[in-house]
Design an enzyme around this catalytic site. Structure first.
Site: not given
Ligand SMILES: NC(=O)c1ccc[n+]([C@@H]2O[C@H](COP(=O)([O-])OP(=O)(O)OC[C@H]3O[C@@H](n4cnc5c(N)ncnc54)[C@H](OP(=O)(O)O)[C@@H]3O)[C@@H](O)[C@H]2O)c1
Length: 233
Positions: A37, A78, A141, A145, A174, A176
């Site tokens: 998606t 995700n 955040y 989480k 990570v 990204t």
């Protein structure tokens, strides 16, 4: 334990970052069909993936996406965002937006896909948390989480008798877009994806993606000053 070979898998946020790496690793493991998606499905570039438009905060978008993917047995929540709002200084709407994306989004997806997975004979849910589920350095955040981690733990209990296993992934930085502004060691998305899918295939309740995550988890049993040394300075 859930075999990924020949499985049909739905990956939210599958066009970039960890989600894109998950899509690639799923096909490398012989998955049958992988739905990937994005809010703009044209950004899904994997040649075999099935692009699906999805805004996780919009119930109608979630329902439409689930209607397109009735053959799924594995859901990977995700997609996530890091607003990192300050509890004292940011607009409260920023805090709410982070919860809409990181807590309610996965919840909407899970509620939409549990009946699908059950109809298809059972399967697996993988939720992507963070090391910051356990370390409150990320403001809203971290809170979102932490709440997702708790949601995952509750769902595991509810879904086990319904034939759906549940794995939670915790990981530090990570490499990204989400962590683009961070100057610190980062894991490669490919390595994180492989560890997470190992966890699905072995039926792990939790996957700890790196050393910092293992250290923080171990630190939860100790005094809070161990996790937050700045308190004693
Ligand atoms: N990178 C890190 O350091 C790190 C560490 C621990 C955990 N994580 C978690 O890993 C997951 C993936 O993040 P990433 O690092 O791969 O970040 P990323 O490259 O920024 O990708 C974020 C993904 O989430 C999707 N997304 C965000 N908000 C959405 C919404 N409202 N509706 C639908 N999709 C939405 C994005 O879709 P679009 O393409 O449509 O924008 C994108 O695919 C997140 O849950 C994140 O919290 C990341």
């Amino acid at each position: 334990m859930t075999a990924l070979k020949d499985a049909n898998v739905f990956v939210t946020g599958g066009s970039r970052g960890i989600g894109k790496a998950l899509v690639e690793e799923l096909y490398a493991r012989g998955a049958g069909k992988v739905y990937a998606t994005a809010r703009d499905p044209r950004t899904v570039t994997h040649p075999d993936a099935v692009p699906v438009a999805l805004e996780v905060t919009d119930p109608a978008s979630v329902a439409a996406a689930a209607a397109q993917a009735q053959d799924v047995t594995v859901l990977i929540n995700n997609a996530g965002a890091a607003v990192g709002a300050s509890f004292l200084d940011s607009p409260v709407d920023d805090v709410r937006r982070e919860f809409e994306t990181n807590f309610y989004g996965p919840l909407l997806l899970t509620r939409a896909f549990v009946p699908v997975i059950e109809r298809n004979g059972g399967g697996h849910l993988l939720n992507v948390h963070s090391v910051l589920s356990w370390l409150a350095l990320g403001g809203s955040y971290s809170a979102s989480k932490a709440a997702l981690w708790s949601q995952t733990n509750s769902l595991r209990l509810e879904l086990q008798p319904r034939g759906i296993a549940v794995t939670g992934l915790h990981v530090g930085y990570v490499d990204t877009d989400l962590a683009a502004g961070v100057d610190a060691p980062k894991s490669a998305p490919r390595d994180v994806a492989a560890l997470a899918l190992d966890g699905v295939e072995t039926g792990a309740y939790e996957v700890l993606g790196d050393d910092i995550t293992r250290q923080v988890k171990a630190g939860l049993a100790g005094d809070l000053a161990g996790l937050y040394p700045q308190l004693t300075k």
